[in-house]
Design an enzyme around this catalytic site. Sequence first.
Site, PDB file in Angstrom:
ATOM      1  N   LYS A 178     -11.718 -15.423 -49.879  1.00 15.92           N
ATOM      2  CA  LYS A 178     -12.971 -14.775 -49.463  1.00 15.92           C
ATOM      3  C   LYS A 178     -13.845 -15.714 -48.615  1.00 15.92           C
ATOM      4  O   LYS A 178     -13.619 -16.931 -48.574  1.00 15.92           O
ATOM      5  CB  LYS A 178     -13.719 -14.289 -50.712  1.00 15.92           C
ATOM      6  CG  LYS A 178     -12.983 -13.177 -51.479  1.00 15.92           C
ATOM      7  CD  LYS A 178     -13.827 -12.677 -52.655  1.00 15.92           C
ATOM      8  CE  LYS A 178     -13.121 -11.565 -53.417  1.00 15.92           C
ATOM      9  NZ  LYS A 178     -13.979 -11.038 -54.526  1.00 15.92           N
ATOM     10  N   TYR A 218     -12.717  -1.826 -50.685  1.00 16.23           N
ATOM     11  CA  TYR A 218     -13.443  -1.797 -51.955  1.00 16.23           C
ATOM     12  C   TYR A 218     -13.995  -0.405 -52.273  1.00 16.23           C
ATOM     13  O   TYR A 218     -14.959  -0.279 -53.028  1.00 16.23           O
ATOM     14  CB  TYR A 218     -14.562  -2.841 -51.945  1.00 16.23           C
ATOM     15  CG  TYR A 218     -14.089  -4.248 -52.312  1.00 16.23           C
ATOM     16  CD1 TYR A 218     -13.435  -4.489 -53.523  1.00 16.23           C
ATOM     17  CD2 TYR A 218     -14.332  -5.327 -51.482  1.00 16.23           C
ATOM     18  CE1 TYR A 218     -13.025  -5.765 -53.876  1.00 16.23           C
ATOM     19  CE2 TYR A 218     -13.921  -6.615 -51.828  1.00 16.23           C
ATOM     20  CZ  TYR A 218     -13.263  -6.818 -53.036  1.00 16.23           C
ATOM     21  OH  TYR A 218     -12.865  -8.086 -53.396  1.00 16.23           O
ATOM     22  N   PHE A 247     -23.642  -3.043 -56.583  1.00 20.23           N
ATOM     23  CA  PHE A 247     -23.379  -4.231 -55.762  1.00 20.23           C
ATOM     24  C   PHE A 247     -22.535  -3.934 -54.531  1.00 20.23           C
ATOM     25  O   PHE A 247     -22.174  -4.848 -53.793  1.00 20.23           O
ATOM     26  CB  PHE A 247     -22.723  -5.335 -56.604  1.00 20.23           C
ATOM     27  CG  PHE A 247     -21.418  -4.944 -57.264  1.00 20.23           C
ATOM     28  CD1 PHE A 247     -20.225  -4.930 -56.553  1.00 20.23           C
ATOM     29  CD2 PHE A 247     -21.384  -4.598 -58.617  1.00 20.23           C
ATOM     30  CE1 PHE A 247     -19.022  -4.573 -57.155  1.00 20.23           C
ATOM     31  CE2 PHE A 247     -20.189  -4.229 -59.231  1.00 20.23           C
ATOM     32  CZ  PHE A 247     -19.005  -4.218 -58.499  1.00 20.23           C
ATOM     33  N   ARG A 249      -3.688 -13.054 -61.246  1.00 17.57           N
ATOM     34  CA  ARG A 249      -4.962 -12.780 -61.935  1.00 17.57           C
ATOM     35  C   ARG A 249      -5.286 -13.939 -62.902  1.00 17.57           C
ATOM     36  O   ARG A 249      -6.443 -14.344 -63.025  1.00 17.57           O
ATOM     37  CB  ARG A 249      -4.909 -11.453 -62.708  1.00 17.57           C
ATOM     38  CG  ARG A 249      -4.684 -10.209 -61.853  1.00 17.57           C
ATOM     39  CD  ARG A 249      -5.874  -9.750 -61.067  1.00 17.57           C
ATOM     40  NE  ARG A 249      -7.018  -9.417 -61.878  1.00 17.57           N
ATOM     41  CZ  ARG A 249      -8.153  -8.885 -61.392  1.00 17.57           C
ATOM     42  NH1 ARG A 249      -8.258  -8.612 -60.083  1.00 17.57           N
ATOM     43  NH2 ARG A 249      -9.174  -8.628 -62.166  1.00 17.57           N
ATOM     44  N   THR A 307     -13.763 -12.828 -63.200  1.00 23.50           N
ATOM     45  CA  THR A 307     -14.610 -12.450 -62.058  1.00 23.50           C
ATOM     46  C   THR A 307     -15.849 -13.340 -61.977  1.00 23.50           C
ATOM     47  O   THR A 307     -16.220 -13.811 -60.896  1.00 23.50           O
ATOM     48  CB  THR A 307     -15.045 -10.969 -62.201  1.00 23.50           C
ATOM     49  OG1 THR A 307     -13.888 -10.167 -62.449  1.00 23.50           O
ATOM     50  CG2 THR A 307     -15.742 -10.478 -60.944  1.00 23.50           C
ATOM     51  N   ARG A 319     -11.276 -19.711 -59.608  1.00 24.97           N
ATOM     52  CA  ARG A 319     -12.708 -19.371 -59.665  1.00 24.97           C
ATOM     53  C   ARG A 319     -13.501 -20.431 -60.425  1.00 24.97           C
ATOM     54  O   ARG A 319     -14.640 -20.727 -60.061  1.00 24.97           O
ATOM     55  CB  ARG A 319     -12.883 -17.969 -60.249  1.00 24.97           C
ATOM     56  CG  ARG A 319     -12.526 -16.882 -59.204  1.00 24.97           C
ATOM     57  CD  ARG A 319     -12.406 -15.519 -59.815  1.00 24.97           C
ATOM     58  NE  ARG A 319     -12.381 -14.448 -58.816  1.00 24.97           N
ATOM     59  CZ  ARG A 319     -12.063 -13.191 -59.094  1.00 24.97           C
ATOM     60  NH1 ARG A 319     -11.760 -12.843 -60.340  1.00 24.97           N
ATOM     61  NH2 ARG A 319     -12.054 -12.266 -58.143  1.00 24.97           N
ATOM     62  N   ASN A 362     -16.968 -15.148 -55.190  1.00 28.44           N
ATOM     63  CA  ASN A 362     -16.051 -15.725 -56.178  1.00 28.44           C
ATOM     64  C   ASN A 362     -14.676 -16.101 -55.600  1.00 28.44           C
ATOM     65  O   ASN A 362     -13.678 -16.115 -56.309  1.00 28.44           O
ATOM     66  CB  ASN A 362     -15.941 -14.818 -57.403  1.00 28.44           C
ATOM     67  CG  ASN A 362     -15.411 -13.434 -57.067  1.00 28.44           C
ATOM     68  OD1 ASN A 362     -15.053 -13.155 -55.933  1.00 28.44           O
ATOM     69  ND2 ASN A 362     -15.362 -12.569 -58.061  1.00 28.44           N
ATOM     70  N   HIS A 384      -9.671 -12.677 -54.125  1.00 30.98           N
ATOM     71  CA  HIS A 384      -9.329 -11.353 -54.653  1.00 30.98           C
ATOM     72  C   HIS A 384      -7.858 -11.338 -55.008  1.00 30.98           C
ATOM     73  O   HIS A 384      -7.052 -11.947 -54.294  1.00 30.98           O
ATOM     74  CB  HIS A 384      -9.571 -10.249 -53.609  1.00 30.98           C
ATOM     75  CG  HIS A 384      -8.813  -8.985 -53.923  1.00 30.98           C
ATOM     76  ND1 HIS A 384      -9.265  -8.074 -54.848  1.00 30.98           N
ATOM     77  CD2 HIS A 384      -7.599  -8.532 -53.512  1.00 30.98           C
ATOM     78  CE1 HIS A 384      -8.356  -7.099 -54.968  1.00 30.98           C
ATOM     79  NE2 HIS A 384      -7.345  -7.352 -54.157  1.00 30.98           N
ATOM     80  N   GLU A 444      -2.925  -2.120 -50.994  1.00 29.40           N
ATOM     81  CA  GLU A 444      -3.681  -3.199 -50.351  1.00 29.40           C
ATOM     82  C   GLU A 444      -2.812  -3.955 -49.339  1.00 29.40           C
ATOM     83  O   GLU A 444      -3.272  -4.284 -48.248  1.00 29.40           O
ATOM     84  CB  GLU A 444      -4.240  -4.136 -51.426  1.00 29.40           C
ATOM     85  CG  GLU A 444      -5.328  -3.468 -52.269  1.00 29.40           C
ATOM     86  CD  GLU A 444      -5.761  -4.272 -53.484  1.00 29.40           C
ATOM     87  OE1 GLU A 444      -6.604  -3.765 -54.237  1.00 29.40           O
ATOM     88  OE2 GLU A 444      -5.261  -5.403 -53.691  1.00 29.40           O
TER      89      GLU A 444
HETATM   90  P1  RTP Z   1     -11.464  -8.614 -56.977  1.00 31.44           P
HETATM   91  O1  RTP Z   1     -11.277  -7.103 -56.995  1.00 31.44           O
HETATM   92  O2  RTP Z   1     -12.236  -9.085 -55.789  1.00 31.44           O
HETATM   93  O3  RTP Z   1     -10.150  -9.315 -57.161  1.00 31.44           O
HETATM   94  O4  RTP Z   1     -12.314  -9.046 -58.240  1.00 31.44           O
HETATM   95  P2  RTP Z   1     -12.193  -8.561 -59.738  1.00 31.44           P
HETATM   96  O5  RTP Z   1     -11.065  -7.577 -59.893  1.00 31.44           O
HETATM   97  O6  RTP Z   1     -12.180  -9.774 -60.607  1.00 31.44           O
HETATM   98  O7  RTP Z   1     -13.589  -7.832 -59.946  1.00 31.44           O
HETATM   99  P3  RTP Z   1     -14.011  -6.307 -59.627  1.00 31.44           P
HETATM  100  O8  RTP Z   1     -14.662  -5.773 -60.834  1.00 31.44           O
HETATM  101  O9  RTP Z   1     -12.875  -5.554 -59.022  1.00 31.44           O
HETATM  102  O10 RTP Z   1     -15.148  -6.526 -58.535  1.00 31.44           O
HETATM  103  C1  RTP Z   1     -14.824  -6.683 -57.176  1.00 31.44           C
HETATM  104  C2  RTP Z   1     -15.697  -7.744 -56.579  1.00 31.44           C
HETATM  105  O11 RTP Z   1     -17.033  -7.287 -56.477  1.00 31.44           O
HETATM  106  C3  RTP Z   1     -17.913  -8.388 -56.603  1.00 31.44           C
HETATM  107  N1  RTP Z   1     -18.816  -8.166 -57.721  1.00 31.44           N
HETATM  108  N2  RTP Z   1     -20.085  -8.429 -57.657  1.00 31.44           N
HETATM  109  N3  RTP Z   1     -22.831  -8.708 -58.291  1.00 31.44           N
HETATM  110  C4  RTP Z   1     -21.998  -8.255 -59.219  1.00 31.44           C
HETATM  111  O12 RTP Z   1     -22.353  -7.970 -60.325  1.00 31.44           O
HETATM  112  C5  RTP Z   1     -20.596  -8.111 -58.850  1.00 31.44           C
HETATM  113  N4  RTP Z   1     -19.643  -7.663 -59.647  1.00 31.44           N
HETATM  114  C6  RTP Z   1     -18.505  -7.696 -58.927  1.00 31.44           C
HETATM  115  C7  RTP Z   1     -17.076  -9.635 -56.820  1.00 31.44           C
HETATM  116  O13 RTP Z   1     -16.842 -10.244 -55.546  1.00 31.44           O
HETATM  117  C8  RTP Z   1     -15.808  -9.041 -57.372  1.00 31.44           C
HETATM  118  O14 RTP Z   1     -14.732  -9.926 -57.186  1.00 31.44           O
HETATM  119 MG    MG Z   2     -10.822  -5.883 -58.622  1.00 31.33          MG
END
Ligand code: RTP
Ligand code: MG
Length: 140
Positions: free
Chosen positions: A11, A51, A59, A87, A93, A104, A114, A117, A128
């Site tokens: 990222k 996304y 967010f 993962r 996250t 991370r 973070n 992805h 994807e």
């Molecule tokens: P990713 O999809 O990017 O691999 O991350 P992840 O599965 O660990 O987390 P996910 O719940 O899918 O969230 C996607 C991305 O959104 C951003 N985020 N910001 N500000 C917030 O509370 C918040 N929560 C999530 C993060 O960049 C997260 O990786």
């Molecule tokens: Mg995710």
Amino acid sequence: MALERTFSIIKPDATERNLTGAVNAKIEEAGLRIVAQKRIQMTRGQAETFYAVHKERPFFGELVDFMISAPVVVQVLEGENAITKYRDVMGATNPEQAAEGTIRKAFAKSIGENSVHGSDAAETAAMEIAQFFSGNEIVG
Ligand code: RTP
Ligand code: MG
């Protein structure tokens, strides 16, 4: 178990700090092979599509703005159990909850910025990968 593929993004917060190689070292140390990789400037449309599952979340706007704020490196990773393995290597996250040794934990700035992805399931991995790579760009 057969070889599996997952989709990864390094990222903007990581590319900006010149951490592409450091992230790739952790990927390779975990036994995953980078079978496709390119550095791109994502468009707003690409980020919104990528996304889309989060489009109702508070967010979402911030997330899209972040993903287009600097170049990203998109990748396909291959290995046994690649989706779960990556993962695990990424960590939680929220970097405050990420385990020691994870990407991370080492590099992420915040829950939003973070560093990486990784796909969360086989179906999303296939979608994807197809969004960013054609078949002949992936060399396993
Ligand atoms: P990713 O999809 O990017 O691999 O991350 P992840 O599965 O660990 O987390 P996910 O719940 O899918 O969230 C996607 C991305 O959104 C951003 N985020 N910001 N500000 C917030 O509370 C918040 N929560 C999530 C993060 O960049 C997260 O990786
Ligand atoms: Mg995710």
